[in-house]
Write a protein that holds these residues in place. Structure first.
Motif, PDB file in Angstrom:
ATOM      1  N   SER A 153       0.832  -1.315  -0.004  1.00  0.00           N
ATOM      2  CA  SER A 153      -0.169  -0.008   0.077  1.00  0.00           C
ATOM      3  C   SER A 153       1.010   1.122  -0.189  1.00  0.00           C
ATOM      4  CB  SER A 153      -0.970   0.033   1.262  1.00  0.00           C
ATOM      5  OG  SER A 153      -0.194  -0.037   2.335  1.00  0.00           O
ATOM      6  N   LEU A 154       2.289   1.266   0.232  1.00  0.00           N
ATOM      7  CA  LEU A 154       3.151   2.328   0.600  1.00  0.00           C
ATOM      8  C   LEU A 154       4.417   1.887  -0.021  1.00  0.00           C
ATOM      9  CD1 LEU A 154       3.753   5.323   1.121  1.00  0.00           C
ATOM     10  CD2 LEU A 154       4.143   4.457   3.434  1.00  0.00           C
ATOM     11  N   ALA A 155       5.031   2.485  -0.979  1.00  0.00           N
ATOM     12  CA  ALA A 155       6.514   2.169  -1.168  1.00  0.00           C
ATOM     13  C   ALA A 155       7.174   3.756  -1.747  1.00  0.00           C
ATOM     14  CB  ALA A 155       6.762   1.320  -2.237  1.00  0.00           C
ATOM     15  N   GLU A 156       7.738   4.380  -0.810  1.00  0.00           N
ATOM     16  CA  GLU A 156       8.126   5.483  -0.824  1.00  0.00           C
ATOM     17  C   GLU A 156       9.512   5.959  -0.105  1.00  0.00           C
ATOM     18  OE1 GLU A 156       5.602   8.910  -0.304  1.00  0.00           O
ATOM     19  OE2 GLU A 156       3.848   7.837  -1.105  1.00  0.00           O
ATOM     20  N   THR A 157      10.320   6.675  -0.387  1.00  0.00           N
ATOM     21  CA  THR A 157      11.442   7.268   0.257  1.00  0.00           C
ATOM     22  C   THR A 157      10.919   8.552   1.336  1.00  0.00           C
ATOM     23  OG1 THR A 157      13.120   6.546  -1.416  1.00  0.00           O
ATOM     24  CG2 THR A 157      13.801   8.278   0.301  1.00  0.00           C
ATOM     25  N   LEU A 158      11.073   8.442   2.314  1.00  0.00           N
ATOM     26  CA  LEU A 158      10.501   9.317   3.525  1.00  0.00           C
ATOM     27  C   LEU A 158      11.651  10.217   3.845  1.00  0.00           C
ATOM     28  CD1 LEU A 158       7.340   7.645   4.912  1.00  0.00           C
ATOM     29  CD2 LEU A 158       7.269   8.863   3.002  1.00  0.00           C
ATOM     30  N   GLU A 159      11.404  11.421   4.231  1.00  0.00           N
ATOM     31  CA  GLU A 159      12.523  12.420   5.029  1.00  0.00           C
ATOM     32  C   GLU A 159      12.846  11.778   6.306  1.00  0.00           C
ATOM     33  OE1 GLU A 159      12.473  16.803   4.328  1.00  0.00           O
ATOM     34  OE2 GLU A 159      10.541  16.381   3.821  1.00  0.00           O
ATOM     35  N   LEU A 160      11.960  11.706   7.257  1.00  0.00           N
ATOM     36  CA  LEU A 160      12.374  11.146   8.525  1.00  0.00           C
ATOM     37  C   LEU A 160      12.470   9.642   8.560  1.00  0.00           C
ATOM     38  CD1 LEU A 160      12.466  11.737  11.438  1.00  0.00           C
ATOM     39  CD2 LEU A 160       9.998  11.566  11.668  1.00  0.00           C
ATOM     40  N   TYR A 161      11.676   8.793   7.896  1.00  0.00           N
ATOM     41  CA  TYR A 161      11.724   7.312   7.915  1.00  0.00           C
ATOM     42  C   TYR A 161      12.576   6.776   7.017  1.00  0.00           C
ATOM     43  CZ  TYR A 161       8.358   7.663  11.880  1.00  0.00           C
ATOM     44  OH  TYR A 161       7.614   7.709  12.921  1.00  0.00           O
ATOM     45  N   GLY A 162      12.873   7.562   6.026  1.00  0.00           N
ATOM     46  CA  GLY A 162      13.871   6.800   5.118  1.00  0.00           C
ATOM     47  C   GLY A 162      13.117   6.116   4.096  1.00  0.00           C
ATOM     48  N   ASN A 163      13.604   4.938   3.477  1.00  0.00           N
ATOM     49  CA  ASN A 163      12.935   4.056   2.489  1.00  0.00           C
ATOM     50  C   ASN A 163      12.003   3.287   3.297  1.00  0.00           C
ATOM     51  OD1 ASN A 163      14.796   4.772   0.493  1.00  0.00           O
ATOM     52  ND2 ASN A 163      16.095   3.281   0.732  1.00  0.00           N
ATOM     53  N   THR A 164      10.578   3.597   2.841  1.00  0.00           N
ATOM     54  CA  THR A 164       9.481   2.744   3.532  1.00  0.00           C
ATOM     55  C   THR A 164       8.831   1.989   2.682  1.00  0.00           C
ATOM     56  OG1 THR A 164       9.429   4.736   5.035  1.00  0.00           O
ATOM     57  CG2 THR A 164       7.561   3.425   4.905  1.00  0.00           C
ATOM     58  N   VAL A 165       8.487   0.733   2.958  1.00  0.00           N
ATOM     59  CA  VAL A 165       7.627  -0.058   2.373  1.00  0.00           C
ATOM     60  C   VAL A 165       6.546  -0.573   3.463  1.00  0.00           C
ATOM     61  CG1 VAL A 165       7.143  -2.197   0.880  1.00  0.00           C
ATOM     62  CG2 VAL A 165       9.342  -1.026   0.964  1.00  0.00           C
TER      63      VAL A 165
END
Length: 271
Positions: free
Chosen positions: A259-271
């Motif tokens: 449902s989510l696969a993004e690079t976030l500023e705080l959490y980094g690579n997030t799946v």
């Protein structure tokens, strides 16, 4: 003491009763009324469907939710209630199983939030998650069940117990501390909350969950209360960290839908 005896008699004589009227007096506030009747502020707001809880008027009639004891005789259309574990603990999840008469519907809220349920036959299953930072003490479930012929509206008491999480201080450099900007934190928490609150009538995964690495070693536990640069406790660890080296294979926890696969500023690579 008279009030306590009066409420106890109401519960014993009329198990389905879940509400008591109260007229607002000069100097009253919602929090003061909640403390006087030993009910939670969230339940008081929910019982009266208040859109602006900061505004009540002298003479206004409020409904005081009466806590329905778990051992009381259940009103129709509720046949049985099973809660496991029985205690609510900060940062932990409980499973509530409700058996209803055929053709019944049910609605449940906990800590001011509606909780979606999963129906299997005549049973409904609910997952009750108590936040890590939820205050200890009285809380309750608001359960509404209805059928063509009858309905029940209950407030069931819960006591939130301490999660006994460890505390840690994290030292951040000037550049890294910028990641704690409230705009970044709030934006990413809102995104993750939206993705994690998606509900479907059937599971979106298959099989049992497994660890994402073959030989798990934990480097930071879930729920650890955190301060930064020796400041006050301002949050907690929302995940479970696994120790690993570059090149370590990482597996999906289960076969399911991303449902989510993004690079976030705080959490980094997030799946």
């Amino acid at each position: 003491m008279r009030l306590f005896v009066f409420l106890s008699l109401l519960i014993l004589l009329r198990p389905a009763l879940a509400q008591t009227p109260y007229q607002v007096l000069p100097g009253d506030s919602l929090s003061k009324i909640a403390r006087a009747f030993n009910v939670s502020l969230d339940d008081l707001i929910a019982a009266n469907q208040l859109t602006n809880p900061n505004r009540i008027e002298v003479g206004q009639t409020l409904i005081i939710p009466t806590l329905f004891n778990w051992s009381d005789h259940l009103p129709r259309p509720i046949l049985s209630l099973k809660l496991s574990p029985k205690e609510a603990t900060q940062g932990q999840v409980q499973v509530l199983r409700i058996e209803l008469e055929p053709g019944s519907q049910v609605k449940l809220s906990y800590l001011g939030k509606d909780i979606p349920g999963y129906q299997t036959g005549s049973d409904w299953l609910f997952l009750l998650a108590t936040p890590v930072l939820q205050a200890e003490g009285l809380a309750s479930l608001h359960l509404q069940a209805s059928q063509t012929e009858t309905s029940a509206d209950l407030f069931l008491p819960l006591t939130v117990e301490q999660g006994n999480y460890e505390r840690e201080n994290i030292t951040l450099s000037g550049e890294t501390s910028q990641l704690l900007d409230p705009d970044i934190v709030n934006r990413e928490h809102a995104l993750l909350e939206t993705k994690c609150s998606i509900f479907a009538p059937s599971p979106l995964w298959q099989g049992k969950f497994q660890y994402p690495v073959s030989k798990p070693e934990f480097s930071s536990a879930f729920g650890t209360l955190r301060s930064y640069n020796n400041g006050p406790i301002s949050g907690y660890h929302r995940g479970l960290d696994f120790r690993g080296q570059t090149g370590t294979p990482v597996f999906a926890a289960a076969s399911g839908t991303v449902s989510l696969a993004e690079t976030l500023e705080l959490y980094g690579n997030t799946v």
